[in-house]
Design a protein around this motif. Structure first.
Motif, PDB file in Angstrom:
ATOM      1  N   TYR A 103       0.817  -1.213   0.000  1.00  0.00           N
ATOM      2  CA  TYR A 103       0.000   0.000   0.000  1.00  0.00           C
ATOM      3  C   TYR A 103       0.848   1.259   0.000  1.00  0.00           C
ATOM      4  CZ  TYR A 103      -3.783  -3.175   1.129  1.00  0.00           C
ATOM      5  OH  TYR A 103      -4.698  -4.191   1.085  1.00  0.00           O
ATOM      6  N   ARG A 104       2.176   1.098  -0.043  1.00  0.00           N
ATOM      7  CA  ARG A 104       3.053   2.269   0.041  1.00  0.00           C
ATOM      8  C   ARG A 104       2.928   3.153  -1.190  1.00  0.00           C
ATOM      9  NH1 ARG A 104       8.708   0.420   2.313  1.00  0.00           N
ATOM     10  NH2 ARG A 104       9.251   1.501   0.416  1.00  0.00           N
ATOM     11  N   ASP A 105       3.208   4.439  -1.016  1.00  0.00           N
ATOM     12  CA  ASP A 105       3.090   5.362  -2.148  1.00  0.00           C
ATOM     13  C   ASP A 105       4.431   5.554  -2.842  1.00  0.00           C
ATOM     14  OD1 ASP A 105       4.433   6.880  -0.307  1.00  0.00           O
ATOM     15  OD2 ASP A 105       2.895   8.425  -0.111  1.00  0.00           O
ATOM     16  N   ASP A 106       5.462   4.835  -2.411  1.00  0.00           N
ATOM     17  CA  ASP A 106       6.790   5.005  -3.020  1.00  0.00           C
ATOM     18  C   ASP A 106       7.262   3.721  -3.690  1.00  0.00           C
ATOM     19  OD1 ASP A 106       7.095   3.559  -0.740  1.00  0.00           O
ATOM     20  OD2 ASP A 106       8.857   4.644  -0.003  1.00  0.00           O
ATOM     21  N   LEU A 107       6.294   2.875  -4.104  1.00  0.00           N
ATOM     22  CA  LEU A 107       6.694   1.598  -4.710  1.00  0.00           C
ATOM     23  C   LEU A 107       7.393   1.791  -6.046  1.00  0.00           C
ATOM     24  CD1 LEU A 107       3.731  -0.819  -3.933  1.00  0.00           C
ATOM     25  CD2 LEU A 107       6.030  -0.848  -2.998  1.00  0.00           C
ATOM     26  N   ALA A 108       7.131   2.951  -6.685  1.00  0.00           N
ATOM     27  CA  ALA A 108       7.738   3.175  -8.001  1.00  0.00           C
ATOM     28  C   ALA A 108       9.238   3.403  -7.905  1.00  0.00           C
ATOM     29  CB  ALA A 108       7.059   4.360  -8.675  1.00  0.00           C
TER      30      ALA A 108
END
Lengths: 326, 186
Positions: B78-83
């Motif tokens: 669910y993290r927003d920095d997976l990219a």
């Protein structure tokens, strides 16, 4: 986060298990365990791959592998587009390279490819920007099948190291056997290969691997199935294709079944509680008896479920194409 | 960190006694705020939040005779920095029973940008709709990047961004301690 987190190796392609280290395999299996928890939820959807496109390019028949990848991608919120040989421009004679180039131009982040020719995924990986996952190429490799087999063994037996695995069937043509050989030997399993001599790779007969440094030096070869099954903790049966009989490898499927089929009575040679596995699709009554395929020791359906979890773990672990330097 | 080498200095900001007292106080505050332990589910965020949640459950059990159920949550998906950056290793999440209508108390070791908590709230609501979500953190080090505030804090610790807060628990590291690591350029 303040603590240093252990992370997956930055792997761009999954072509075979020969370039995986033991610790990388363990990391994938650990993450697959977390993915399996997601599969058991009421709401089976997580946002990890939102906005990513996965194309499955299957130029050879498949049910479970293709559906498994599609399911894995969709649970991770990626957009999954399926391309098959029939109905695509492949039928008009478009080359593999041009088909893949088109998919790349449409911003595919991952291309999952199955192809009848060994090496096709490697070829795409050399020339294209998206991550390439090999979903089976010719007689060469099927790494995601091997990983799900490893996962199933670890889940059911608690370990892979020291476990004896008998692989019985068409070893010569089996990409499942090849990828499993890499995976199992790296993870410390004892591997026994069993087939009629006509269906064993020449390498394994002529002693080329007798050198101790050969990665498969410890692999045992048996041509009698009773000896191969003796003390096995896992029996992995491979599909026998009807074409093998035509090519002269087998006198008849009935004879193969009589000599090598996995039956309840043969299974008594294996360890108590031995697992029975099969990558599917099965020819029941040829390489495996229906009673065994659907019996108490069969984990064949678990393999299918675990396949989704393992493919989720692999898709999640791939780096973003932007980072891969598109 | 090879290009600009720096000197690391460690300063203990909570010793094991202070650590224990801070958790006891949080346990009391949770009970006070919620009028008992009846509706509470403690959800520890991997990695260090998990043992802290178990510890709080035990303490609440000692005070009230009723230990709230404990779950663990991995927020990796669910993290927003997976990219960007390598993908972390995950552990299976476990949420005990239904959280429908319960008060879910998220437990983490260090509250910093708030992004982990945002991810944790998304993850938790995939398991059901709790009546309320509250947040307990052993250390609040400031620098929030999202509108998130804790309901229970063990210690407020003003830090600079290049400092690091390390929480050690006896379960994971053999010792209860919070250490502030400061980098000074050489």
């Amino acid at each position: 986060m303040t603590q240093a987190v252990e992370s997956l190796a930055a792997r761009r392609h999954v072509l075979d298990l020969d370039d995986f280290s033991r610790s990388e395999i363990e990391a994938v299996l650990d993450n697959a365990a977390a993915m399996k928890e997601v599969l058991q939820r009421d709401i089976r959807k997580v946002p990890a791959l939102r906005g990513k496109s996965i194309v499955t390019l299957f130029l050879e028949a498949s049910t479970r592998t293709r559906v498994s990848f599609e399911q894995a991608g969709k649970i991770l919120s990626a957009d999954v587009i399926n391309v098959t040989g029939g109905g695509s421009s492949t039928e008009k004679g478009e080359s593999l390279y041009n088909t893949a180039l088109t998919l790349q131009a449409m911003n595919a982040d991952v291309i999952v490819i199955r192809h009848p020719h060994s090496g096709a995924p490697h070829y795409l990986a050399r020339h294209l920007a998206p991550s390439i996952i090999n979903a089976g190429d010719g007689c060469h490799a099927h790494p995601t099948q091997a990983l799900l087999d490893l996962y199933t063994i670890r889940e059911k037996l608690g370990r892979i190291d020291g476990v004896t695995v008998a692989i019985v069937g068409d070893i010569l043509y089996s990409r499942v056997a090849r990828s499993n050989l890499w995976g199992l030997t790296k993870m410390g399993a004892n591997v026994v290969l069993c087939a009629p001599p006509t269906l064993l790779p020449p390498d394994f007969i002529d002693g080329a691997r007798m050198d101790e440094t050969h990665p498969f030096a410890s692999v045992r070869i048996e041509t009698k199935v009773e000896l191969a099954l003796e003390g096995a903790d896992v029996v992995l049966a491979l599909r026998i294709q009807k074409e093998r009989q035509k090519a002269g490898h087998l006198p008849s499927l009935r004879e193969y079944s009589r000599m090598y089929g996995i039956t309840s009575s043969r299974l008594e040679e294996a360890s108590p509680g031995a697992l029975v596995m099969h990558p599917g699709p099965m020819n029941e009554g040829v390489e495996i008896d229906p009673e065994v395929a659907h019996g108490a020791r069969s984990v064949i359906e678990d393999q299918v479920t675990n396949g989704v979890a393992v493919r989720m773990a692999l898709l999640y672990g791939l780096p973003s194409p932007a980072r891969a330097g598109r | 960190m090879t290009p600009n080498r720096s000197i690391l200095t460690n300063r203990s900001v909570l010793n094991s006694d202070q650590f224990r007292r801070a958790l006891s106080r949080i346990a009391h505050e949770i009970l006070e705020r919620n009028g008992g332990a009846g509706e509470i589910v403690l959800i520890g965020i991997h990695t260090r939040g998990a043992p802290l949640a178990r510890r709080l459950s035990r303490l609440i059990g000692e005070f009230e005779g009723l230990s709230p159920p404990v779950g663990t949550l991995d927020v990796g998906l669910y993290r927003d920095d997976l990219a960007s950056g390598a993908k972390p290793l995950m552990r299976p999440s476990h949420v005990p029973g239904s959280i429908e209508g319960k008060v879910a108390v998220l437990v983490d070791d260090v509250l910093y940008t708030g992004r982990t908590i945002r991810a944790a709230m998304d993850a938790l609501t995939d398991f059901g709709r709790p009546k309320q979500i509250q947040l307990a953190a052993l250390v609040d080090r400031g620098h929030r990047e999202l509108p998130i505030r804790p309901d229970y804090v063990g210690k407020n610790l003003p830090t600079s961004r290049d400092e690091e807060v390390r929480v050690h628990t006896s379960e994971t590291d053999g010792l209860d301690e919070v250490v502030l690591v400061t980098r000074t350029p050489r």
